[in-house]
Scaffold this motif. Structure first.
Motif: not given
Length: 184
Positions: A96-105
């Motif tokens: 979740k931490c990874l995907f949340d960050t990727l989604d904001k990039l």
């Protein structure tokens, strides 16, 4: 290209996440904590390590180093008798931490410099670094799963003896641009 890049890496990370989950689904609770020997890692240990790494690397990437002082990497490799739910919760928290960050990039973020242990990486380089790291560990999880399930293992890719029919089906289709994870 940058938008294709972000879409592609998210799909690839999701694919490797699913391979881990399909492996967990074939194992009982005890097998998740099994170690071949004291120098090897159990699936639970690998999950703990991956989650710790993901949370450390992908939390506040533009304002803090990717190796957080709160991370206890050594503890990630401590044998445990964690429950299945604890293992799966840790797995989900990291991803979740990874995907949340990727989604904001955005494409503009990819050339920004971020740090991991004071070593500068562009965001794209950091993504690529982890796109090599996480599948490496998922491969370990899958290998352990195959060993533990033995003849009861359900293949996660093209089963043995079915390469010719799989390839025949693919080559019977028109050439097209498609991400490999979009095909069933």
């Amino acid at each position: 290209m940058e938008n294709d890049y972000l879409t592609s890496v998210k799909k690839q990370f999701a694919y490797y996440k699913s391979l881990g989950e399909k492996t967990f689904g074939q194992l009982n609770d005890e097998q998740l904590c099994w170690q071949y020997n004291p120098e090897s890692n159990s699936i639970a240990m690998i999950v703990s390590h991956m989650s710790g790494n993901m949370i450390s690397r992908w939390t506040d990437i533009f304002t803090t180093d990717g190796e957080k002082p709160t991370r206890n990497r050594e503890a990630e490799f401590t044998p445990s008798s964690a429950t299945r739910q604890t293992i799966l919760d840790s797995w989900e928290q990291g991803w979740k931490c990874l995907f949340d960050t990727l989604d904001k990039l955005t494409a503009d973020d990819l050339d920004q410099i971020i740090y991991i242990r004071n070593q500068g990486h562009t965001v794209m380089e950091a993504i690529n670094r982890q796109l090599a790291h996480y599948p490496y560990h998922v491969g370990q999880i899958v290998f352990l799963g195959k060993m533990l399930c033995n003849e009861n293992w359900a293949s996660l890719s093209i089963p043995r003896g079915q390469s010719d029919s799989y390839n025949a089906d693919k080559f019977a289709q028109e050439k097209r641009k498609v991400h490999f994870t979009d095909e069933k």
